[in-house]
Design a protein around this motif. Structure first.
Motif, short mmCIF file in Angstrom:
data_model
loop_
_atom_site.label_atom_id
_atom_site.label_comp_id
_atom_site.label_asym_id
_atom_site.label_seq_id
_atom_site.Cartn_x
_atom_site.Cartn_y
_atom_site.Cartn_z
N LEU A 190 1.72 63.45 9.54
CA LEU A 190 0.31 63.58 9.18
C LEU A 190 -0.09 65.05 9.05
O LEU A 190 -0.77 65.44 8.08
N VAL A 191 0.33 65.88 9.99
CA VAL A 191 -0.04 67.30 9.95
C VAL A 191 0.60 67.99 8.75
O VAL A 191 -0.07 68.75 8.02
N VAL A 192 1.87 67.73 8.50
CA VAL A 192 2.57 68.39 7.39
C VAL A 192 2.02 67.93 6.04
O VAL A 192 1.80 68.75 5.13
N TYR A 193 1.79 66.64 5.88
CA TYR A 193 1.23 66.14 4.62
C TYR A 193 -0.16 66.73 4.39
O TYR A 193 -0.53 67.03 3.25
N SER A 194 -0.94 66.86 5.45
CA SER A 194 -2.28 67.45 5.32
C SER A 194 -2.19 68.91 4.90
O SER A 194 -2.93 69.38 4.03
N ALA A 195 -1.27 69.65 5.53
CA ALA A 195 -1.08 71.06 5.18
C ALA A 195 -0.62 71.20 3.73
O ALA A 195 -1.11 72.05 2.98
N THR A 196 0.30 70.34 3.32
CA THR A 196 0.80 70.37 1.95
C THR A 196 -0.33 70.08 0.95
O THR A 196 -0.44 70.73 -0.09
N SER A 197 -1.17 69.10 1.28
CA SER A 197 -2.30 68.75 0.41
C SER A 197 -3.25 69.93 0.23
O SER A 197 -3.68 70.24 -0.90
N LEU A 198 -3.58 70.62 1.32
CA LEU A 198 -4.48 71.76 1.25
C LEU A 198 -3.89 72.88 0.41
O LEU A 198 -4.60 73.53 -0.38
N ILE A 199 -2.60 73.13 0.57
CA ILE A 199 -1.93 74.17 -0.21
C ILE A 199 -1.96 73.84 -1.70
O ILE A 199 -2.25 74.69 -2.54
N LEU A 200 -1.70 72.58 -2.03
CA LEU A 200 -1.67 72.16 -3.43
C LEU A 200 -3.07 72.20 -4.06
O LEU A 200 -3.22 72.60 -5.22
N VAL A 201 -4.09 71.77 -3.31
CA VAL A 201 -5.46 71.83 -3.82
C VAL A 201 -5.85 73.28 -4.09
O VAL A 201 -6.46 73.60 -5.12
N ALA A 202 -5.52 74.17 -3.15
CA ALA A 202 -5.82 75.59 -3.34
C ALA A 202 -5.11 76.14 -4.57
O ALA A 202 -5.69 76.92 -5.36
N TYR A 203 -3.87 75.73 -4.77
CA TYR A 203 -3.10 76.14 -5.94
C TYR A 203 -3.78 75.69 -7.24
O TYR A 203 -3.92 76.47 -8.19
N ASP A 204 -4.26 74.44 -7.26
CA ASP A 204 -4.94 73.91 -8.44
C ASP A 204 -6.22 74.68 -8.74
O ASP A 204 -6.51 75.00 -9.90
#
Length: 316
Positions: A190-204
């Motif tokens: 859960l923590v890693v998927y959440s961190a990955t999601s935030l990184i990808l949204v910021a990238y977009d």
């Protein structure tokens, strides 16, 4: 790391097989979507988090574990998320320049990096017969994609991106192999998927990719990517990495091109060639040799802690 005599409730190698079958759908769903690669990667992870969050109601211990996580664990999970985000961005982008076969073969060459990383970070040594099996499986992967590899132009760029995707996902597994000895599977995922999601949204947002305005079919493929290759694939790998090391999981993932080739035949109408059949048999033989003769390194064959909330303190 302490070694437990207890065993997991579900056979790790069987779980590995299920996970490999699940991730074999990934390249197919990506090809079926018309959205930009970063958007596909973003919603794959965002939907995965959304589908995972409700299970916190049945796993209150994981919530307490997350709250008590020390700073070092947070940093390691963020690093793991950065590796995973990079993997998806690189691999999905590669599918825009090269074929499914070439991209999938190259992105699954993770054992090349796992052998090195496992040795330097965990002191893992692979027995000669197991190493032979690993190299044999890698050869099988090249046999599958040989007739499809293209030299020069944008196809070469796509191949390079896929190979970098293999390197970054190996980093993700190596970090997970360490952290999962002290942290429950659900909390880590859960923590890693959440961190990955935030990184990808910021990238977009930084690069100006719109987060909305995609057709209904694309949203359906985003959901499928979250459910099958992520929750039934990567999440299973996050669980078994406490018992099977990065090298073993990477070896299992070499079976992905076989599943992808079969699915591409039925869904995308791609022909399964004789080299693909031969390469598939070579991969299966290589994986069997590796699993049969590989010795599990100390500290990996441990069991999920019942007192998950207390585990992160070991990393403090």
């Amino acid at each position: 790391m302490e070694k437990s005599l207890e065993k997991p409730l579900f056979p790790p190698y069987l779980a590995l097989l299920i996970g490999v079958i699940a991730i074999s759908t990934s390249a197919i769903f990506v090809k079926l979507s018309n959205a930009p690669a970063p958007i596909i990667a973003t919603y794959r992870l965002v939907f995965s988090v959304v589908l995972t969050l409700p299970f916190l109601f049945w796993n209150r211990g994981a919530l307490g574990e997350i709250v008590k996580m020390p700073k070092k664990v947070w940093l390691l999970c963020l690093l793991s998320g950065a590796f995973l985000a990079s993997h998806f961005l690189l691999w999905f982008e590669s599918l825009n320049y090269t074929s499914v076969a070439s991209s999938t073969v190259l992105v699954t060459l993770q054992p090349l990096f796992a052998f090195i990383g496992g040795y330097f970070f965990f002191g893992e040594k692979v027995r000669l017969l197991a190493l032979t099996g690993g190299l044999l499986a890698i050869v099988g992967s090249f046999v599958i994609g040989w007739g499809d590899f293209q030299v020069g132009g944008m196809a070469l760029l796509g191949d390079a991106l896929a190979l970098m995707g293999a390197a970054t996902v190996t980093g993700y597994w190596l970090v997970g192999q360490y952290v999962r000895q002290h942290m429950s599977s659900f909390a880590y995922t859960l923590v890693v998927y959440s961190a990955t999601s935030l990184i990808l949204v910021a990238y977009d947002l930084v690069l100006g990719y719109p987060l909305i305005g995609y057709p209904a079919s694309d949203w359906g493929w985003f959901f499928c990517l979250a459910l099958f290759p992520t929750l039934l694939g990567h999440s299973i790998f996050n669980w078994i990495i406490k018992w099977l090391n990065t090298t073993t999981i990477s070896m299992g993932i070499l079976g992905e091109p076989i599943g992808t080739a079969i699915l591409a035949y039925f869904i995308l109408g791609e022909v399964v060639t004789i080299p693909q059949w031969i390469g598939g048999l070579i991969i299966i033989a290589g994986i069997y040799l590796f699993i049969r003769y590989n010795q599990t390194p100390k500290g990996v064959n441990t069991v999920e802690s019942e007192s998950a909330a207390a585990s992160p303190e070991k990393l403090a």
